[in-house]
Design a protein around this motif. Sequence first.
Motif, PDB file in Angstrom:
ATOM      1  N   THR A 197     -37.409  -4.899  18.779  1.00  0.00           N
ATOM      2  CA  THR A 197     -38.149  -4.613  17.544  1.00  0.00           C
ATOM      3  C   THR A 197     -39.121  -3.473  17.792  1.00  0.00           C
ATOM      4  O   THR A 197     -39.522  -3.208  18.921  1.00  0.00           O
ATOM      5  N   SER A 232     -39.678  -4.478  12.002  1.00  0.00           N
ATOM      6  CA  SER A 232     -38.418  -5.155  11.691  1.00  0.00           C
ATOM      7  C   SER A 232     -38.647  -6.282  10.696  1.00  0.00           C
ATOM      8  O   SER A 232     -39.667  -6.978  10.735  1.00  0.00           O
ATOM      9  N   THR A 233     -37.690  -6.448   9.805  1.00  0.00           N
ATOM     10  CA  THR A 233     -37.749  -7.556   8.855  1.00  0.00           C
ATOM     11  C   THR A 233     -36.726  -8.630   9.202  1.00  0.00           C
ATOM     12  O   THR A 233     -36.650  -9.659   8.535  1.00  0.00           O
ATOM     13  N   ALA A 234     -35.940  -8.386  10.226  1.00  0.00           N
ATOM     14  CA  ALA A 234     -34.956  -9.354  10.728  1.00  0.00           C
ATOM     15  C   ALA A 234     -34.721  -9.049  12.203  1.00  0.00           C
ATOM     16  O   ALA A 234     -35.062  -7.961  12.690  1.00  0.00           O
ATOM     17  N   LYS A 235     -34.124 -10.002  12.922  1.00  0.00           N
ATOM     18  CA  LYS A 235     -33.830  -9.785  14.335  1.00  0.00           C
ATOM     19  C   LYS A 235     -32.902  -8.594  14.504  1.00  0.00           C
ATOM     20  O   LYS A 235     -31.954  -8.416  13.742  1.00  0.00           O
ATOM     21  N   GLU A 236     -33.181  -7.792  15.513  1.00  0.00           N
ATOM     22  CA  GLU A 236     -32.348  -6.657  15.870  1.00  0.00           C
ATOM     23  C   GLU A 236     -31.917  -6.843  17.314  1.00  0.00           C
ATOM     24  O   GLU A 236     -32.694  -7.326  18.142  1.00  0.00           O
TER      25      GLU A 236
END
Length: 98
Positions: free
Chosen positions: A2, A6-10
Amino acid sequence: ATNFDSTAKEFLMDIADNGIAAFELDTDFGNAGQAVAVAAKEAVPPTLCNFQIALPSSMTTPTLTFQGYVKKFNVTGQVGNLVKSMIEIRVTGPVTRA
């Protein structure tokens, strides 16, 4: 991974992990390959071995070649049946398919 926005897991991909090769075979301690596998399993420190698995010729990739460490070589049997072994190899490095 991240950057804190980030707005979600990457996720980032790492190098390939070729995992474990496991298969059952008919036990034959007179077979040179099986004898090497048993010796490699019992070696201290562990012994890196070269392996080649020949698959049925009807497959598009009939041969796999790789290096690995023998983690398991378990022998089982029953009266009236063939003695079988289950071998488990921790693959290290690339697998060549031919």
